[in-house]
Design a protein around this motif. Sequence first.
Motif, PDB file in Angstrom:
ATOM      1  N   ILE A   1       2.110   1.135  -8.100  1.00  0.00           N
ATOM      2  CA  ILE A   1       1.446  -0.109  -8.511  1.00  0.00           C
ATOM      3  C   ILE A   1       1.806  -0.405  -9.964  1.00  0.00           C
ATOM      4  O   ILE A   1       1.605   0.443 -10.829  1.00  0.00           O
TER       5      ILE A   1
ATOM      6  N   PRO B   1       0.834  -1.217   0.000  1.00  0.00           N
ATOM      7  CA  PRO B   1       0.000   0.000   0.000  1.00  0.00           C
ATOM      8  C   PRO B   1       0.859   1.254   0.000  1.00  0.00           C
ATOM      9  O   PRO B   1       1.805   1.372   0.783  1.00  0.00           O
TER      10      PRO B   1
ATOM     11  N   ILE C   1      -2.173  -5.182  -8.467  1.00  0.00           N
ATOM     12  CA  ILE C   1      -3.046  -4.845  -7.359  1.00  0.00           C
ATOM     13  C   ILE C   1      -2.189  -4.641  -6.111  1.00  0.00           C
ATOM     14  O   ILE C   1      -1.012  -4.986  -6.074  1.00  0.00           O
ATOM     15  N   VAL C   2      -2.823  -4.071  -5.089  1.00  0.00           N
ATOM     16  CA  VAL C   2      -2.122  -3.821  -3.839  1.00  0.00           C
ATOM     17  C   VAL C   2      -2.181  -5.085  -2.984  1.00  0.00           C
ATOM     18  O   VAL C   2      -3.211  -5.747  -2.895  1.00  0.00           O
ATOM     19  N   SER C   3      -1.069  -5.416  -2.374  1.00  0.00           N
ATOM     20  CA  SER C   3      -0.993  -6.611  -1.530  1.00  0.00           C
ATOM     21  C   SER C   3      -1.857  -6.413  -0.290  1.00  0.00           C
ATOM     22  O   SER C   3      -1.636  -5.514   0.507  1.00  0.00           O
ATOM     23  N   SER C   4      -2.849  -7.277  -0.134  1.00  0.00           N
ATOM     24  CA  SER C   4      -3.666  -7.178   1.069  1.00  0.00           C
ATOM     25  C   SER C   4      -3.483  -8.402   1.959  1.00  0.00           C
ATOM     26  O   SER C   4      -3.678  -8.331   3.166  1.00  0.00           O
TER      27      SER C   4
END
Lengths: 401, 401
Positions: free
Chosen positions: A189, A185, A194-197
Amino acid sequence: MISVEEARARILAALTATPSETVPLPAGWGRVLALPILARLTQPPADVSAMDGYAVRAADVTEGARLAVIGTAPAGHPFAGEVGAGQAVRIFTGGIVPFGADAILLQEDAEATASTVLVKEAARPGRWIRRRGLDFAEGEEVLSAGRRLTARDIGLAAAANTPWLAVHRAPRIGILATGDEIALPGDPIPRGGIVSSNAHALAALVRAGGGDPLILPIAPDDSQAIAEAARAARACDMLVTTGGASVGDHDLVQSALGPEGFALDFWKIAMRPGKPLIWGRLGATPVLGLPGNPVSALVCSVLFLIPALDRLSGLPGAPPRTIRALAGADLPENDRRFDHLRATLQPGPEGIPLAIPFPLQDSSMMKTLARAEALILRAPGAPALQTGAPVEVIPLGDLGL
Amino acid sequence: MISVEEARARILAALTATPSETVPLPAGWGRVLALPILARLTQPPADVSAMDGYAVRAADVTEGARLAVIGTAPAGHPFAGEVGAGQAVRIFTGGIVPFGADAILLQEDAEATASTVLVKEAARPGRWIRRRGLDFAEGEEVLSAGRRLTARDIGLAAAANTPWLAVHRAPRIGILATGDEIALPGDPIPRGGIVSSNAHALAALVRAGGGDPLILPIAPDDSQAIAEAARAARACDMLVTTGGASVGDHDLVQSALGPEGFALDFWKIAMRPGKPLIWGRLGATPVLGLPGNPVSALVCSVLFLIPALDRLSGLPGAPPRTIRALAGADLPENDRRFDHLRATLQPGPEGIPLAIPFPLQDSSMMKTLARAEALILRAPGAPALQTGAPVEVIPLGDLGL
């Protein structure tokens, strides 16, 4: 494909509790005792008063009698003398009952002057006296090994005069997110990425389960990078990977870990969401390979990672707690994979909650997952159910998950 | 004496949430959001594949058709070209659907050669495609202010590209145990004295409730010492005292705090265990004076301290959660004080647990308290109940209490 139950059993069978460490009492909350706690004293250490009043001889204490007050016995300051006939000692809750006295005259049942007390209500022998050892005796086991300590247990251990505790070390869990497409985050990107969640959700979940998370740098889809990150995790009690577990060409975790000495136990479970799940061992380190998509990763964590954390922490490890609920919508017949429907809970009839599944159960939807209050369990081959039929659900709220 | 409900209402009305602070995402677990989280991106950012397979034009994909594979689109590596008639692009879960394609042919429904793929089953337009924004859109509020963050919320905040969170500061709670008779575990115990258990039990409980405990030195029963310790707590969001709250001659907390500017709100609640409970304010600092005996202190904490912590943490604060159970023993008629019976829980009929009260409910018994799994609620004037009658209980287990 193996069943959810078999997968959990195999995971638990392969794990043992972490070694113990010595921690000061206040650090023991939430940890699992490795050794029992034996009381180092008797509690109460002598007969003590349960109330504020007067220590008396019951035979003297009839309505209208007047007693001579010969001293006081507050908690912590025992009266050294003896209570004789017609005498009383002012006493407070926790004060030691002086020699000669056998009852407590409550202060609301007495009228005091400077040096005497008038009895307004008779006292019974033994009444309002807590006997020596009422709570526990020296040498008695007050807390057993294998128990996760609550705030009340910490109080009991303190009362038993225990400044140090032997507890299992908090399991250190390495977390390795893989994939070319993911960024942290706030970091730039990559196109299409996508952002690592998963890594941070899993770290929070590990903390909720009493573990100590170690987030490894994100590994790109490259065997060497994955292998290198995995080596960094050898000091962990378990390595959790996320992503790279499914059947596609880009499922590198298995192939990358192979040359590092990875021994696979199983990698497919008959469940939804979350079919691809790797379980094996990298040298001495157990490896749990979770699916890359966040919803599958979290559902698999509830079913497998939390029990694994329990086992590593010194508990037996068990399936997640379920409660009874009523289906809040019609449910179709289930296929051969154990299904876990994200649902909200609403108050239902007779105190039984209504579990309302989200209409869209797509396993990429983080928002739905975060809003879910329960997982409705649908066993393989479960028949279609109508709204209002009883179902079993895993409540998610209480676990901080 | 005031009722439990009125006491809790007065306590909550006097408290406000702590100010907010900025914490990195991983530190947000268990904290309460002070500002909502708005998504900083759209997720998924484009139409993506939900499965491993081939991005195709549905019109081409009839059983037996053969398509030319013109490229690949793994997650994070979009295919730059366009899918034309008779063409396919190898795609993986999370990969962006290339221009021209409108369906996904699952890999299990296809047979691949070096450069072509044979269709074994027709594909429907839109099938296995996750539409742009399916999870959330840029600017959308994904998590609201006032929410205590779960592990799943941390995942959602990460997916929404939020590296920093505005959360309420963890409430700092000063804990002051008073009494001549108490010693710390392992320290020499004065004659007739006991080991302090309240301070550490309360510290663990504050931690369980999301607070940050500060254990002050034990204050002897001496006005000046208590006043000095209380001054040290002015930096706290709330001061919790234990002991010295009852009506006896040695109840010094009230008289000691008076000259320091203590304003009393109330100090007696119609409940058992735990009648004497001080609530007031020392300058700007709210003061909760718990009874000295550990069982009363803990029961009062469940009823008042945990809701107070919730309020300070940024939540509304509410009565403890109760569940339905069946009385595991005959219960006598209750008097005018709200009673809380320590009980164990056993599986009962139809999934409703049986709450079995301990035969001895003496408020000095730490061991019984630690073994208890629930508090059976007995409202003022509650009629006698027979074994098996429905009762309301506060389950203690899930709270780490």
